[in-house]
Design a protein around this motif. Structure first.
Motif, PDB file in Angstrom:
ATOM      1  N   VAL A 105       0.854  -1.189   0.000  1.00  0.00           N
ATOM      2  CA  VAL A 105       0.000   0.000   0.000  1.00  0.00           C
ATOM      3  C   VAL A 105       0.889   1.238   0.000  1.00  0.00           C
ATOM      4  O   VAL A 105       1.837   1.338   0.782  1.00  0.00           O
ATOM      5  N   GLY A 106       0.581   2.174  -0.872  1.00  0.00           N
ATOM      6  CA  GLY A 106       1.383   3.391  -0.982  1.00  0.00           C
ATOM      7  C   GLY A 106       0.871   4.490  -0.077  1.00  0.00           C
ATOM      8  O   GLY A 106       0.956   4.417   1.139  1.00  0.00           O
ATOM      9  N   LYS A 107       0.287   5.531  -0.678  1.00  0.00           N
ATOM     10  CA  LYS A 107      -0.186   6.670   0.108  1.00  0.00           C
ATOM     11  C   LYS A 107      -1.323   6.263   1.033  1.00  0.00           C
ATOM     12  O   LYS A 107      -2.218   5.517   0.648  1.00  0.00           O
ATOM     13  N   ALA A 108      -1.261   6.759   2.257  1.00  0.00           N
ATOM     14  CA  ALA A 108      -2.339   6.542   3.221  1.00  0.00           C
ATOM     15  C   ALA A 108      -2.538   7.846   3.973  1.00  0.00           C
ATOM     16  O   ALA A 108      -1.641   8.304   4.686  1.00  0.00           O
ATOM     17  N   GLU A 109      -3.687   8.449   3.810  1.00  0.00           N
ATOM     18  CA  GLU A 109      -3.969   9.756   4.401  1.00  0.00           C
ATOM     19  C   GLU A 109      -5.024   9.591   5.487  1.00  0.00           C
ATOM     20  O   GLU A 109      -6.198   9.331   5.202  1.00  0.00           O
ATOM     21  N   TRP A 110      -4.581   9.722   6.743  1.00  0.00           N
ATOM     22  CA  TRP A 110      -5.470   9.550   7.888  1.00  0.00           C
ATOM     23  C   TRP A 110      -6.069  10.886   8.291  1.00  0.00           C
ATOM     24  O   TRP A 110      -5.409  11.921   8.224  1.00  0.00           O
ATOM     25  N   GLN A 111      -7.292  10.861   8.776  1.00  0.00           N
ATOM     26  CA  GLN A 111      -7.847  12.012   9.468  1.00  0.00           C
ATOM     27  C   GLN A 111      -7.554  11.875  10.959  1.00  0.00           C
ATOM     28  O   GLN A 111      -7.295  10.772  11.444  1.00  0.00           O
ATOM     29  N   ALA A 112      -7.573  12.987  11.674  1.00  0.00           N
ATOM     30  CA  ALA A 112      -7.186  12.965  13.081  1.00  0.00           C
ATOM     31  C   ALA A 112      -8.164  13.759  13.928  1.00  0.00           C
ATOM     32  O   ALA A 112      -8.839  14.679  13.447  1.00  0.00           O
ATOM     33  N   SER A 113      -8.215  13.405  15.204  1.00  0.00           N
ATOM     34  CA  SER A 113      -9.041  14.131  16.164  1.00  0.00           C
ATOM     35  C   SER A 113      -8.365  15.451  16.526  1.00  0.00           C
ATOM     36  O   SER A 113      -7.194  15.683  16.178  1.00  0.00           O
ATOM     37  N   PRO A 114      -9.052  16.338  17.242  1.00  0.00           N
ATOM     38  CA  PRO A 114      -8.419  17.597  17.659  1.00  0.00           C
ATOM     39  C   PRO A 114      -7.167  17.390  18.514  1.00  0.00           C
ATOM     40  O   PRO A 114      -6.312  18.278  18.572  1.00  0.00           O
ATOM     41  N   THR A 115      -7.039  16.231  19.165  1.00  0.00           N
ATOM     42  CA  THR A 115      -5.844  15.968  19.975  1.00  0.00           C
ATOM     43  C   THR A 115      -4.765  15.235  19.191  1.00  0.00           C
ATOM     44  O   THR A 115      -3.723  14.893  19.739  1.00  0.00           O
ATOM     45  N   GLY A 116      -5.010  14.968  17.905  1.00  0.00           N
ATOM     46  CA  GLY A 116      -4.005  14.313  17.071  1.00  0.00           C
ATOM     47  C   GLY A 116      -4.127  12.808  16.966  1.00  0.00           C
ATOM     48  O   GLY A 116      -3.270  12.160  16.369  1.00  0.00           O
ATOM     49  N   LEU A 117      -5.192  12.231  17.506  1.00  0.00           N
ATOM     50  CA  LEU A 117      -5.405  10.788  17.416  1.00  0.00           C
ATOM     51  C   LEU A 117      -5.883  10.436  16.016  1.00  0.00           C
ATOM     52  O   LEU A 117      -6.864  10.996  15.531  1.00  0.00           O
ATOM     53  N   ALA A 118      -5.199   9.498  15.367  1.00  0.00           N
ATOM     54  CA  ALA A 118      -5.657   9.036  14.064  1.00  0.00           C
ATOM     55  C   ALA A 118      -7.040   8.407  14.211  1.00  0.00           C
ATOM     56  O   ALA A 118      -7.283   7.624  15.130  1.00  0.00           O
ATOM     57  N   GLN A 119      -7.930   8.760  13.304  1.00  0.00           N
ATOM     58  CA  GLN A 119      -9.315   8.326  13.384  1.00  0.00           C
ATOM     59  C   GLN A 119      -9.442   6.913  12.805  1.00  0.00           C
ATOM     60  O   GLN A 119      -9.485   6.716  11.588  1.00  0.00           O
ATOM     61  N   GLY A 120      -9.505   5.919  13.686  1.00  0.00           N
ATOM     62  CA  GLY A 120      -9.711   4.552  13.242  1.00  0.00           C
ATOM     63  C   GLY A 120     -11.129   4.262  12.826  1.00  0.00           C
ATOM     64  O   GLY A 120     -11.412   3.195  12.280  1.00  0.00           O
ATOM     65  N   GLY A 121     -12.038   5.210  13.058  1.00  0.00           N
ATOM     66  CA  GLY A 121     -13.442   4.995  12.753  1.00  0.00           C
ATOM     67  C   GLY A 121     -13.883   5.498  11.398  1.00  0.00           C
ATOM     68  O   GLY A 121     -15.028   5.268  11.009  1.00  0.00           O
ATOM     69  N   GLY A 122     -12.998   6.160  10.643  1.00  0.00           N
ATOM     70  CA  GLY A 122     -13.418   6.640   9.330  1.00  0.00           C
ATOM     71  C   GLY A 122     -12.455   7.652   8.752  1.00  0.00           C
ATOM     72  O   GLY A 122     -11.617   8.226   9.455  1.00  0.00           O
ATOM     73  N   GLY A 123     -12.579   7.860   7.437  1.00  0.00           N
ATOM     74  CA  GLY A 123     -11.863   8.946   6.789  1.00  0.00           C
ATOM     75  C   GLY A 123     -10.507   8.615   6.213  1.00  0.00           C
ATOM     76  O   GLY A 123      -9.887   9.478   5.583  1.00  0.00           O
ATOM     77  N   LEU A 124     -10.004   7.390   6.383  1.00  0.00           N
ATOM     78  CA  LEU A 124      -8.718   7.030   5.796  1.00  0.00           C
ATOM     79  C   LEU A 124      -8.841   7.026   4.278  1.00  0.00           C
ATOM     80  O   LEU A 124      -9.754   6.422   3.720  1.00  0.00           O
ATOM     81  N   ALA A 125      -7.919   7.686   3.603  1.00  0.00           N
ATOM     82  CA  ALA A 125      -7.937   7.749   2.147  1.00  0.00           C
ATOM     83  C   ALA A 125      -6.818   6.887   1.573  1.00  0.00           C
ATOM     84  O   ALA A 125      -5.656   7.041   1.945  1.00  0.00           O
ATOM     85  N   LEU A 126      -7.192   5.970   0.695  1.00  0.00           N
ATOM     86  CA  LEU A 126      -6.257   5.090   0.002  1.00  0.00           C
ATOM     87  C   LEU A 126      -6.618   5.077  -1.476  1.00  0.00           C
ATOM     88  O   LEU A 126      -7.734   5.424  -1.857  1.00  0.00           O
ATOM     89  N   THR A 127      -5.686   4.656  -2.327  1.00  0.00           N
ATOM     90  CA  THR A 127      -6.031   4.516  -3.736  1.00  0.00           C
ATOM     91  C   THR A 127      -6.956   3.313  -3.915  1.00  0.00           C
ATOM     92  O   THR A 127      -7.024   2.415  -3.071  1.00  0.00           O
ATOM     93  N   SER A 128      -7.648   3.301  -5.035  1.00  0.00           N
ATOM     94  CA  SER A 128      -8.571   2.196  -5.312  1.00  0.00           C
ATOM     95  C   SER A 128      -7.823   0.877  -5.424  1.00  0.00           C
ATOM     96  O   SER A 128      -8.294  -0.170  -4.964  1.00  0.00           O
TER      97      SER A 128
END
Length: 362
Positions: free
Chosen positions: A227-250
């Motif tokens: 897997v190449g690029k992985a773009e995580w979303q984060a909470s206001p405290t900087g916690l990576a959001q394991g519940g949604g929003g991760l962007a990966l290529t198809s």
């Protein structure tokens, strides 16, 4: 600060990552798929029959047999598939257990939040909430994203900084006379869709492995399968959001699907334990009359003109889907931007039923 052990681990993983980056390709016909039916699918998508589909990728027998892109992004663009991220967090739970950082799926979660203030709404049952409860959306905390009145609705979580704290502070849910109690439910669990619980599971995994969730994902899952690029979303405290929003290529979403289709193996390497994969796609909770839930996998049959097929789903809002058809050794990825469409999931599943399954000739 660069850690020597981290550098050593990266060097050890480099040959495997380079090998994994080579994705074998084949024509649809070579993999038993009708090129004509897939051409009909493309025409229907471009005509707008399925609204805003952005990409379709099909893998058969470990080979990239078909891909098409319907926006300006192309194969290099990452796709925010929303709650499909939850299934990735389930994979990381399995990786943490395989490494002994979490003893088992039955491990309580509260020890991974030691040092925090005691949760609000104290109740001894909170100490018994396990990793498996969060993997199966069946903890006893009052959390339901499908109920706008629920105290645990995810939209309420986004209003505060501390997302795991939000979940742990929730009260124990009540079961009215007209609702099924866990003991009366199939598999002994009452399913309730809860993003905050999976967010908290990601935080527990992070605490257990002693490194940020994206770093662990890269080490334990993404690099081994290329897997190449992985773009995580984060909470206001900087916690990576394991519940949604991760962007990966198809294509990379397809890699994750194929990893499960092949029992946790990628190009001869056992990346996730076979037993974990099997447990993940075994029903653990009942969603409704036709759908079950495993370890953050949706489990139900998908109909087609050639008969229904059992399928395992990574589902995200907008109708974003990674679908594994175990009996066909096939994975279908559909990404969309149908986020405002109420029928988004139905549209994606109709596309897969009518055209992807319709294209299968053997």
């Amino acid at each position: 600060m660069i850690r020597p052990l981290a550098v050593a681990a990266a060097l050890l993983l480099a040959p495997l990552a380079a090998q994994a980056a080579d994705w074998p390709r084949a024509t649809p016909e070579a993999e038993g798929l009708s090129a004509g039916k897939l051409a009909e699918m493309e025409a229907a998508v471009r005509k707008g029959d399925f609204k805003q589909i952005t990409s379709i990728v099909i893998v058969r027998d470990g080979k990239l047999a078909y891909e098409a892109y319907f926006d300006d992004g192309g194969p290099g663009a990452t796709r925010n598939t929303r709650s499909a991220t939850k299934t990735v967090t389930g994979m990381l739970a399995g990786a943490a257990i395989a490494r002994g950082r979490i003893p088992s799926a039955q491990s309580p979660i509260l020890p991974y939040f030691a040092g925090r203030p005691a949760p609000q709404n104290p109740d001894p049952r909170k100490a018994k909430i396990t990793v498996e409860d969060l993997l199966t959306m069946s903890s006893l905390l009052e959390c339901d994203d499908q109920n706008p009145f629920s105290r645990g609705n995810e939209e309420r979580m986004y209003l505060i900084e501390d997302w795991p704290g939000f979940f742990l502070d929730l009260p124990i849910k009540g079961f009215a006379a007209w609702t099924a109690k866990p003991a009366d439910s199939p598999y002994g669990r009452a399913f309730s869709y809860c993003t905050a619980g999976v967010t908290t599971l990601g935080a527990a995994i992070q605490a257990a492995v002693g490194k940020p969730l994206p770093d662990f994902a890269r080490e334990a899952l993404f690099d081994p399968i290329g897997v190449g690029k992985a773009e995580w979303q984060a909470s206001p405290t900087g916690l990576a959001q394991g519940g949604g929003g991760l962007a990966l290529t198809s294509r990379d979403l397809a890699r994750l699907g194929w990893l499960y289709a092949d029992g946790g193996v990628w190009q001869g390497q056992q990346v996730l334990p076979k037993a974990w994969v099997k447990a993940s796609v075994t029903p653990k909770a009942q969603i409704d009359q036709t759908r079950a839930y495993g370890y953050l996998w949706w489990l139900y049959d998908l109909p087609s003109a050639k008969g229904s097929q059992p399928a395992w789903f990574m589902n995200g809002s907008g109708g974003n889907k990674v679908v594994v058809f175990p009996n066909l050794r096939m994975v279908a990825v559909v990404t969309t931007t149908n986020f405002s469409s109420r029928d988004a999931h139905q549209l994606s599943e109709k596309l897969i039923s009518d055209y992807v399954l319709g294209a299968v000739e053997r």
